[in-house]
Design a protein around this motif. Structure first.
Motif, short mmCIF file in Angstrom:
data_model
loop_
_atom_site.label_atom_id
_atom_site.label_comp_id
_atom_site.label_asym_id
_atom_site.label_seq_id
_atom_site.Cartn_x
_atom_site.Cartn_y
_atom_site.Cartn_z
N THR A 20 0.84 -1.20 0.00
CA THR A 20 0.00 0.00 0.00
C THR A 20 0.88 1.25 0.00
N ASP A 21 0.25 2.39 -0.23
CA ASP A 21 0.97 3.66 -0.27
C ASP A 21 1.14 4.20 1.15
N TYR A 22 1.93 3.49 1.95
CA TYR A 22 2.07 3.84 3.36
C TYR A 22 3.13 4.94 3.54
N GLY A 23 3.23 5.43 4.78
CA GLY A 23 4.29 6.38 5.13
C GLY A 23 4.73 6.15 6.55
N PHE A 24 6.02 6.38 6.81
CA PHE A 24 6.55 6.23 8.16
C PHE A 24 6.99 7.60 8.66
N THR A 25 6.73 7.86 9.93
CA THR A 25 7.15 9.13 10.49
C THR A 25 7.32 9.03 12.00
N THR A 26 8.08 9.98 12.53
CA THR A 26 8.24 10.08 13.98
C THR A 26 7.56 11.35 14.50
N ASP A 27 6.81 11.98 13.64
CA ASP A 27 6.21 13.27 13.97
C ASP A 27 4.70 13.24 13.69
N ALA A 28 3.90 13.66 14.68
CA ALA A 28 2.44 13.61 14.53
C ALA A 28 1.96 14.53 13.40
N GLN A 29 2.58 15.71 13.28
CA GLN A 29 2.18 16.64 12.21
C GLN A 29 2.42 16.01 10.83
N GLU A 30 3.55 15.31 10.71
CA GLU A 30 3.85 14.67 9.44
C GLU A 30 2.88 13.51 9.18
N ALA A 31 2.43 12.86 10.27
CA ALA A 31 1.43 11.79 10.11
C ALA A 31 0.16 12.36 9.47
N LYS A 32 -0.18 13.57 9.88
CA LYS A 32 -1.35 14.25 9.30
C LYS A 32 -1.14 14.48 7.80
N ILE A 80 4.94 0.08 24.71
CA ILE A 80 4.27 -1.21 24.62
C ILE A 80 5.24 -2.31 25.03
N ASN A 81 4.86 -3.03 26.08
CA ASN A 81 5.70 -4.12 26.59
C ASN A 81 7.15 -3.68 26.81
N GLY A 82 7.29 -2.46 27.31
CA GLY A 82 8.62 -1.95 27.61
C GLY A 82 9.35 -1.35 26.41
N HIS A 83 8.68 -1.29 25.26
CA HIS A 83 9.32 -0.76 24.06
C HIS A 83 8.78 0.63 23.74
N VAL A 84 9.69 1.57 23.54
CA VAL A 84 9.31 2.90 23.08
C VAL A 84 9.19 2.85 21.55
N PRO A 85 8.11 3.37 20.97
CA PRO A 85 7.95 3.27 19.51
C PRO A 85 9.07 3.96 18.73
N ARG A 86 9.50 3.32 17.64
CA ARG A 86 10.47 3.95 16.75
C ARG A 86 9.78 5.09 15.97
N GLY A 87 8.49 4.95 15.76
CA GLY A 87 7.70 5.93 15.03
C GLY A 87 6.32 5.33 14.79
N VAL A 88 5.60 5.88 13.82
CA VAL A 88 4.31 5.31 13.44
C VAL A 88 4.27 5.09 11.94
N LEU A 89 3.53 4.10 11.54
CA LEU A 89 3.29 3.84 10.12
C LEU A 89 1.87 4.28 9.83
N VAL A 90 1.71 5.13 8.83
CA VAL A 90 0.39 5.59 8.41
C VAL A 90 0.04 4.85 7.13
N ASP A 91 -1.02 4.07 7.20
CA ASP A 91 -1.34 3.14 6.12
C ASP A 91 -2.78 3.36 5.65
N PRO A 92 -3.04 3.28 4.35
CA PRO A 92 -4.44 3.35 3.91
C PRO A 92 -5.25 2.21 4.53
N ARG A 93 -6.46 2.52 4.92
CA ARG A 93 -7.33 1.47 5.44
C ARG A 93 -7.95 0.75 4.24
N ALA A 94 -7.32 -0.32 3.86
CA ALA A 94 -7.68 -0.98 2.60
C ALA A 94 -9.02 -1.72 2.71
#
Length: 402
Positions: A20-32, A80-94
């Motif tokens: 899918t046409d996903y995107g990875f980011t560490t910034d909430a504004q960029e997720a938008k 989550i389970n002691g892990h700090v997120p590396r970032g977030v993946l923003v993915d189309p809801r297919a």
């Protein structure tokens, strides 16, 4: 080593498998901004090397870019389970018609990769195998000879998939097998692999594990993905005890002493040599023992390193005794390890005869080592005593033998 989902997706994409046409980011504004580019409902996924993301609140759905931004902000702050997120993946809801599973895993018993396919995806393949065994196809293949389309076709067809879906899936599984071999993977999994309304397929999630020893052969790929040379990529963060073990091992370049994994048992282990550590750990468990740690020692560490490891293990809360054991293929000097563990006991104000449950290291300078142990009344075993018997005696000493 394990890859984050966004990295695994990139590997899948480079292999020519549709994503899918996903995107990875560490910034909430960029997720938008990514969500706005996608232009429809999205799913925001935490990028952690841990399972249970959905239950922990690390996967959320958004209908608007603003909602995606808000979810990204929450998820980026969520451990989550002691892990700090590396970032977030923003993915189309297919929107899809059916979820499939496609994976390749290394079979350590057959010493070959095995391809696994199921038309029932989106859930654990183990669950599908248990509840619908006729819906899971498998086939071992050579990691030397080229993987042929007919092999993929055979696996897919064995689950009842026919027609256009079969023809479209064959190149995807062939490319997955090629990806697995070329990148020295131990796991390459796409789940779910979704069939869209137009009949095409797209990877909605992927998991990849690479053989640690192969990292040197794939420096270019790892550099492209931003994987640092010092990233261990373990399933969990190391404990303070494990970090202290690394510090012991880094004292000097000689030998290995301190590569430890922490457990909650009462029997400390100073073990190793040619796969012997795994065998000894399993033997301790077999006889009802409760290991406080798994570790490796060997290759002639200095007395100081052997002492440092023994002191670390003996100082661990809840440890009653330690067992010092190696296999017969060890090339480690027996007297060095004996000097190290006895010095550790003495510096901690402990009686070596009381704290060392068993000492079984066959190897060089054996007689000298045994003399040292005899001087302090430590029970030792020579090479006529098997590793299993030594483990049994250690467990018996701690009062847990079955």
């Amino acid at each position: 080593m394990r890859f984050f989902e966004y990295e695994a997706r990139e590997i899948v994409k480079r292999a020519g498998i549709p994503v899918t046409d996903y995107g990875f980011t560490t910034d909430a504004q960029e997720a938008k901004e990514i969500a706005a580019r996608i232009g429809g409902p999205t799913v925001i996924k935490s990028q952690v090397l841990s399972g249970g993301r959905m239950k922990a609140g690390g996967v959320k759905f958004a209908d608007t870019p603003e909602e995606a931004e808000a979810h990204a902000k929450d998820i980026l702050a969520l451990e989550i389970n002691g892990h700090v997120p590396r970032g977030v993946l923003v993915d189309p809801r297919a929107e899809f018609e059916q979820e499939y599973y496609a994976g390749v895993v290394w079979d350590g018993i057959r010493k070959k990769p095995v391809m696994i396919f199921s038309p029932v995806g989106g859930i654990d393949i183990e669950q599908v195998a248990e509840e619908q065994p006729d819906k899971v196809g498998r086939r071992h293949f050579s990691n030397i000879l080229p993987f042929g389309d007919f092999e993929a076709k055979e696996v897919i067809a064995s689950t009842g998939v026919t027609g256009s879906a079969l023809n479209r899936l064959v190149p995807i599984l062939t490319r997955l097998a090629k990806l697995f071999v070329e990148n020295d993977m131990t796991l390459a999994e796409i789940n779910p692999l979704a069939r869209l309304a137009d009949g095409s397929f797209v990877a909605l999630d992927a998991h990849m594990d690479m053989e640690n020893e192969a990292r040197g052969r794939h420096k270019a790929l790892l550099k492209d993905l931003g994987v640092g040379d010092d990233e261990t990529r373990e399933a969990r963060e190391p404990t303070a005890f494990e970090l202290a073990g690394e510090a012991v091992d880094s004292q000097d370049h000689r030998g290995v002493a301190g590569n430890v994994t922490e457990f909650n048992g009462n029997l400390g282990l100073v073990i190793g040599a040619g796969g012997g550590s795994l065998t000894l750990f399993d033997a301790v468990r077999k006889y009802g023992g409760d290991p406080a740690n798994y570790c490796e020692i060997g290759g002639n560490p200095s007395v100081s390193k052997a002492k440092g490891l023994a002191k670390l293990v003996l100082s661990k809360p809840g440890v009653d005794k330690i067992a010092v054991m190696m296999s017969i293929v060890s090339n480690t000097r027996v007297d060095i390890v004996a000097r190290g563990v006895i010095a550790a006991c003495l510096e901690l104000g402990m009686d070596p005869a009381e704290k060392i449950a068993i000492f079984r290291i066959p190897g060089a300078w054996e007689e000298e080592g045994f003399k040292i142990l005899e001087r302090y009344g430590v029970e030792y075993a020579d090479r006529s005593v098997s590793m299993h018997e030594a483990a049994r005696r250690a467990v018996e000493k701690i009062g847990a033998a079955s």
